[in-house]
Write an enzyme that holds these catalytic residues in place. Structure first.
Site, PDB file in Angstrom:
ATOM      1  N   GLY A   9       0.855  -1.181   0.000  1.00  0.00           N
ATOM      2  CA  GLY A   9       0.000   0.000   0.000  1.00  0.00           C
ATOM      3  C   GLY A   9       0.887   1.226   0.000  1.00  0.00           C
ATOM      4  O   GLY A   9       2.074   1.143  -0.336  1.00  0.00           O
ATOM      5  N   ALA A  10       0.336   2.354   0.393  1.00  0.00           N
ATOM      6  CA  ALA A  10       1.112   3.598   0.367  1.00  0.00           C
ATOM      7  C   ALA A  10       2.392   3.453   1.196  1.00  0.00           C
ATOM      8  O   ALA A  10       3.479   3.838   0.756  1.00  0.00           O
ATOM      9  CB  ALA A  10       0.266   4.749   0.897  1.00  0.00           C
ATOM     10  N   LEU A  11       2.264   2.874   2.388  1.00  0.00           N
ATOM     11  CA  LEU A  11       3.429   2.753   3.276  1.00  0.00           C
ATOM     12  C   LEU A  11       4.502   1.853   2.668  1.00  0.00           C
ATOM     13  O   LEU A  11       5.681   2.218   2.602  1.00  0.00           O
ATOM     14  CB  LEU A  11       2.969   2.221   4.640  1.00  0.00           C
ATOM     15  N   LYS A 184       1.632   5.593  19.616  1.00  0.00           N
ATOM     16  CA  LYS A 184       0.984   5.777  18.323  1.00  0.00           C
ATOM     17  C   LYS A 184      -0.528   5.588  18.457  1.00  0.00           C
ATOM     18  O   LYS A 184      -1.317   6.291  17.831  1.00  0.00           O
ATOM     19  CB  LYS A 184       1.563   4.799  17.292  1.00  0.00           C
ATOM     20  N   ASN A 188      -3.805   7.312  17.027  1.00  0.00           N
ATOM     21  CA  ASN A 188      -4.595   6.527  16.070  1.00  0.00           C
ATOM     22  C   ASN A 188      -6.023   6.253  16.523  1.00  0.00           C
ATOM     23  O   ASN A 188      -6.952   6.292  15.726  1.00  0.00           O
ATOM     24  CB  ASN A 188      -3.909   5.184  15.811  1.00  0.00           C
ATOM     25  N   SER A 256      -5.679   6.892   7.604  1.00  0.00           N
ATOM     26  CA  SER A 256      -5.852   5.699   6.759  1.00  0.00           C
ATOM     27  C   SER A 256      -7.218   5.039   6.958  1.00  0.00           C
ATOM     28  O   SER A 256      -7.822   4.547   6.001  1.00  0.00           O
ATOM     29  CB  SER A 256      -4.744   4.694   7.040  1.00  0.00           C
ATOM     30  N   GLU A 268      -9.227  -1.462  10.150  1.00  0.00           N
ATOM     31  CA  GLU A 268      -8.280  -2.205  10.992  1.00  0.00           C
ATOM     32  C   GLU A 268      -8.730  -2.157  12.453  1.00  0.00           C
ATOM     33  O   GLU A 268      -7.996  -1.685  13.327  1.00  0.00           O
ATOM     34  CB  GLU A 268      -6.880  -1.617  10.842  1.00  0.00           C
TER      35      GLU A 268
END
Lengths: 306, 306
Positions: A9-11, A184, A188, A256, A268
Site C-alpha cells: 500500500g502507500a506505506l 501511536k 490513532n 488511513s 483495521e
C-alpha cells in the site's frame, strides 16, 4: 541488502522506493499495482522532492522472490491471516521480519508463525496516500521508531534503523517497542476512529469543540491504559494536548482508516481497537469512550440505510 | 373543549385527530400539510383502525385561531424560539398549555414566556411517522403520562388526562413529571442518538453485540443521572434491561431523530442531550458515553465528506 516488501500500500511502496533509491536490492510483492508498475515503474510524489523508479522488481507471488535478508511488512492488519502464504517463502534461517503495521498484536502473530527471535516492530509516522496505480503520495512525516519484539537489546534494530537513515528515512531504535506502539495508539484511536466514523478529516474534528474535547478524553483513556502495560518510562498525560496541537498542522488530513471507509474497505478495528481494549481490560482498566467508538465503528461495518 | 394543536408533525396530527374524532373543537396550526388537509381532510392510518377526518379546521397563523382552552404543543424542540409567535395569540387567562415535546427544558422555557402555572408537561410514548401530506401513520403505542410543571397537585392533569382517555388515548396523570421525563430519556438518548448517528433502525443496534451493550451502558448512565435529580421514587437500574427487551419488539423501527437525519432536518440535540448533560453535571454526575454520542451527533450536523 536483499529486501522484500509485503503489502505494498502507500506505506510499503513509499519505504520500498526510498530503500531502492538508496541502492538496496528491493523486491515488491504486489497486487493491484502490479501491471502499472511492471510497465511504467513507480512514481513517488513527495514533499521532499518527487522521484521515479524506472525499473522495479515486482512479483505477484512470494515464491518468485525467494529468500531475503529482510521482510518489511506493510499489510493492512485485516489481511494478517495471509502471513503464512505471503511471508513463509521469503524466509531463510537469518531472515529478519520487520512489521510496520498499525496497532497491537502483529508482532505476536508473526512470532507464533515464524518464531519470536526474528521479529522487529516499527511504528511509522507517515502521512501518505495511494495515487493512480503505480504512484504514491508522501504528504509529510515519515520517521520510524523500531525495536525488538523479544528483547531489549537494540543492536540489530540499530543496524536496520541505519539502513533506513541511509535511505533518507529518519529512524531510531528503541528498547521499548511497546511504549512506542501505545504512543501511536494515543493518536490513532481517536483520529482514525472518529474520522472514519464521521467521514470527516482531522481539521473538522478539531474545529468542533465537542469532538476536540472527545479526542482529548479518548487520548487520556489510552494513556492511562498504556501506563499499566509494564512500560518502564510512563507516558505523560500532557501528550494528549501536545498531539492535538501538532494535529492542528495536519489540516484536512485523512487518516488511513477514513480512506479505508471512504473506499469501502474493511477497517483495521482488531489491531487498533479490539486488542488494545483487551490489553487494558486484562490490567483492570476500562476505556469507556474507546469502547463506544469501537462499537459504533464495528456496527458501521454493516450497511447503513441511506 | 376548544383545543389548538401547535406543531403538527406526526405527534400533533395524531393526537389532534383523536381528540377531534371524540367530539372536541380542535384547531390545527399547520405549515407543510395545510393545502392537502384543507382540500382532502386528514387521514390516519392506525394499528387500531384507520379513519378519515373530512373537515379539519386548519390555519397558517395562530391569530386566526384566537383564544382556546388548551394548547397542545408538538413542535420539534429546535423550533422553540417560535413559542411567542405561535402560542401567544392562543392564550386567555385560563388557557392551559400542554407540551408533549421531547426531552428536557421545554416546560421551563414555556414557563418563562407564559407563566409557570398554566404549564403541563406530557411524555408521549408514540410510534408514528408522517405520511404523504395530509396523512399520518400510527405504528404503535400512544399512551401519555402527564403532570403539572409547577405543582405536585394532579387534579388539573387528571381532567386533561380524562379528555385523552375519552378520545381513546391511554393517559395517566402523575405527580412527578420529572421522573417520567427522565424515564423517557433512558430510551431516547441511546436509541434516538445511535440510530440517527449510524442511520440504522432499532433492530440493527440490538443485533450487534457491541451496540447492544452500548445501549445498556448509556441507559445506566442516564438512570444514575436521573436518580440525583431530586425525584422521590428512584428509577431501578433494571429498567435498562427491561427497555432493551421491550425494544426487541419494535423491529426495524426508526426513531424520530433518525427520520430527522435521513430527511436532513436538524436534530433535537438540545432537549435530548445538552440539557440532560447539564442537569447531570449540575449534580456532579458525568455521563461519559452520552457525552461522546452528543459530540458525534453534533459534529454530524455539519456535512460529511462522502
Amino acid at each position: 541488502m536483499r529486501i522484500a516488501i509485503v503489502g505494498a500500500g502507500a506505506l510499503g511502496l513509499y519505504y520500498g522506493a526510498m530503500l531502492q533509491r538508496a541502492g538496496n536490492d528491493v523486491h515488491f510483492l504486489l497486487r493491484s499495482d502490479y501491471e502499472a508498475i511492471k510497465e511504467n515503474g513507480l512514481q513517488v510524489f513527495s514533499v521532499n522532492g518527487d522521484f521515479h523508479l524506472k525499473k522495479v522488481q515486482s512479483y505477484l507471488a512470494a515464491q518468485q522472490i525467494g529468500e531475503v535478508d529482510l521482510v518489511l511488512i506493510g499489510l493492512k492488519t485485516f489481511a494478517n491471516h495471509k502471513y503464512n502464504e505471503l511471508v513463509s517463502p521469503l524466509l531463510g534461517r537469518q531472515t529478519i521480519i520487520l512489521t510496520l503495521q498499525n496497532g497491537l498484536g502483529n508482532e505476536e502473530t508473526l512470532a507464533e508463525h515464524f518464531g519470536a527471535d526474528r521479529i522487529l516492530g516499527g511504528v511509522a509516522f507517515l502521512c501518505s496516500n495511494r495515487g493512480e496505480p503505480g504512484a504514491v503520495h508522501h504528504l509529510g512525516e515519515g520517521r520510524i521508531i523500531m525495536g525488538e519484539f523479544n528483547s531489549l537489546d537494540t543492536s540489530r534494530a540499530e543496524k536496520i534503523a541505519g539502513l533506513f537513515c541511509a535511505a533518507g528515512v529518519p529512524c531510531r531504535a528503541v528498547q521499548e517497542l511497546k511504549k512506542a506502539r501505545w504512543e501511536k495508539l494515543v493518536w490513532n484511536i481517536p483520529f482514525n476512529g472518529i474520522c472514519a466514523l464521521m467521514r470527516q478529516p482531522v481539521d473538522a474534528l478539531l474545529r468542533h469543540s465537542g469532538t476536540r474535547r472527545l479526542v482529548i478524553d479518548i487520548m487520556e483513556e489510552v494513556i492511562a491504559a498504556a501506563n499499566v502495560q509494564g512500560i518502564k518510562e510512563k507516558i505523560k498525560m500532557s501528550l494528549a494536548q501536545d498531539m492535538v496541537q501538532f494535529s492542528e498542522g495536519l489540516g484536512p488530513y485523512k487518516p488511513s482508516m477514513l480512506i479505508d471507509r471512504l473506499e469501502s474497505r474493511p477497517l483495521e478495528l482488531g489491531a487498533i481497537f479490539r486488542v488494545p481494549l483487551e490489553a487494558a481490560l486484562q490490567k483492570g482498566i476500562k476505556m469507556p469512550k474507546v469502547e463506544e467508538l469501537y462499537a459504533l465503528l464495528d456496527l458501521g461495518e454493516a450497511k447503513s440505510i441511506a
